[in-house]
Each structure stands twice: as C-alpha cells, then as structure tokens.
Write a protein that holds these residues in place. Structure first.
Motif, PDB file in Angstrom:
ATOM      1  N   PHE A   1       0.823  -1.204   0.000  1.00 26.55           N
ATOM      2  CA  PHE A   1       0.000   0.000   0.000  1.00 26.55           C
ATOM      3  C   PHE A   1       0.863   1.262   0.000  1.00 26.55           C
ATOM      4  O   PHE A   1       0.595   2.208  -0.752  1.00 26.55           O
ATOM      5  CB  PHE A   1      -0.911   0.010   1.233  1.00 26.55           C
ATOM      6  N   ALA A   2       1.904   1.298   0.825  1.00 24.58           N
ATOM      7  CA  ALA A   2       2.663   2.526   1.054  1.00 24.58           C
ATOM      8  C   ALA A   2       3.491   2.953  -0.157  1.00 24.58           C
ATOM      9  O   ALA A   2       3.514   4.139  -0.498  1.00 24.58           O
ATOM     10  CB  ALA A   2       3.576   2.359   2.268  1.00 24.58           C
TER      11      ALA A   2
ATOM     12  N   PRO B   1       3.233   2.379  -3.590  1.00 20.50           N
ATOM     13  CA  PRO B   1       2.515   3.043  -4.682  1.00 20.50           C
ATOM     14  C   PRO B   1       1.918   4.394  -4.281  1.00 20.50           C
ATOM     15  O   PRO B   1       1.851   5.318  -5.094  1.00 20.50           O
ATOM     16  CB  PRO B   1       1.413   2.047  -5.049  1.00 20.50           C
ATOM     17  N   THR B   2       1.508   4.519  -3.030  1.00 20.97           N
ATOM     18  CA  THR B   2       0.965   5.792  -2.562  1.00 20.97           C
ATOM     19  C   THR B   2       2.033   6.875  -2.580  1.00 20.97           C
ATOM     20  O   THR B   2       1.784   8.006  -3.030  1.00 20.97           O
ATOM     21  CB  THR B   2       0.389   5.639  -1.142  1.00 20.97           C
ATOM     22  N   ILE B   3       3.221   6.552  -2.112  1.00 18.32           N
ATOM     23  CA  ILE B   3       4.321   7.524  -2.100  1.00 18.32           C
ATOM     24  C   ILE B   3       4.707   7.911  -3.521  1.00 18.32           C
ATOM     25  O   ILE B   3       4.926   9.093  -3.819  1.00 18.32           O
ATOM     26  CB  ILE B   3       5.515   6.956  -1.314  1.00 18.32           C
TER      27      ILE B   3
ATOM     28  N   SER C   1       2.764   7.897  -6.092  1.00 13.31           N
ATOM     29  CA  SER C   1       1.677   8.736  -6.621  1.00 13.31           C
ATOM     30  C   SER C   1       1.786  10.168  -6.114  1.00 13.31           C
ATOM     31  O   SER C   1       1.543  11.115  -6.858  1.00 13.31           O
ATOM     32  CB  SER C   1       0.326   8.155  -6.236  1.00 13.31           C
ATOM     33  N   VAL C   2       2.155  10.329  -4.859  1.00 11.42           N
ATOM     34  CA  VAL C   2       2.321  11.676  -4.306  1.00 11.42           C
ATOM     35  C   VAL C   2       3.461  12.396  -5.012  1.00 11.42           C
ATOM     36  O   VAL C   2       3.354  13.585  -5.346  1.00 11.42           O
ATOM     37  CB  VAL C   2       2.548  11.612  -2.776  1.00 11.42           C
TER      38      VAL C   2
END
Length: 120
Positions: free
Chosen positions: A76-77, A79-81, A83-84
């Motif tokens: 989870f972490a 791909p989120t980073i 994307s940011v």
C-alpha cells in the motif's frame, strides 16, 4: 490451526504492538494467558519457549502473520508515495532542479524496492 489465513486475521493496533513486543522480548505466561489477550491463543500466535520456563514466544503462525502484515503495508505505502511524488510533478514542483533530482531519486528507490518485494 493448520489452515490459517493471514488475510482474515484482523488485529487492532494495540494487539499488533503486543505481537511485536512478544517477538523481541517474549512474554511471561501470566501476561500471555490473560483474558484480554485471548487472540494470542485463539489464532495460535504464541507458543511456550523451550529455553525459558513459563515464557512465551511467537509461534510460526505469529511470525508469518507479522511478515504478511509488513508485506501488505508496503504494498500500500510504496505506490501511494510514488503517486504523491507524481502529483508534485503535476504542480510544476520539478522546476527547482535540486528538488527535481531529489524526487526522482526517491521515486527510483521506491521503484527498486517494489521490484525486490515483487509488488509491481
């Protein structure tokens, strides 16, 4: 509990911290067998330590649960980073050359970590 699915076990944050604490420090039988720690026995996450009397340690199920949760957190972490970081590019943050190089290095690092973990 031979067919334990780690996806189906949902422990609270405090229960997860208790497992991590037991992993590093062990637990006395009084601590591990108290009524508010029934989840340890229910899922077979602890076992008696062969080296110390009246001490519990994580069983193989407990170790695998912690590994599964660690791996799912990074799934989870990362791909989120990434994307940011990509959103920063959309707002023309990359016009600053130092910030551009830093963000590209971070994105490259996380892309390599994703390949190593097999997430991509």
């Amino acid at each position: 509990m031979s067919n334990l699915s780690y996806k189906d076990i949902l422990l609270s944050f405090s229960e997860h911290i208790i497992l991590i604490k037991i992993r590093f420090f062990g637990a006395s039988s009084k601590y591990a067998l108290s009524d508010n720690r029934r989840f340890l026995r229910r899922y077979g996450l602890v076992e008696l330590s062969p080296h110390f009397k009246n001490r519990y340690r994580l069983s193989d199920n407990g170790k695998m649960y912690l590994r599964y949760r660690f791996h799912s957190f990074w799934k989870f972490a990362i791909p989120t980073i990434i994307s940011v970081i990509a959103l920063f590019g959309g707002y023309d943050v990359y016009t600053n050359p130092v910030l551009k190089e830093l963000l590209e290095a971070i994105a490259s690092l996380f892309a390599h970590i994703m390949e190593i973990l097999g997430i991509g």
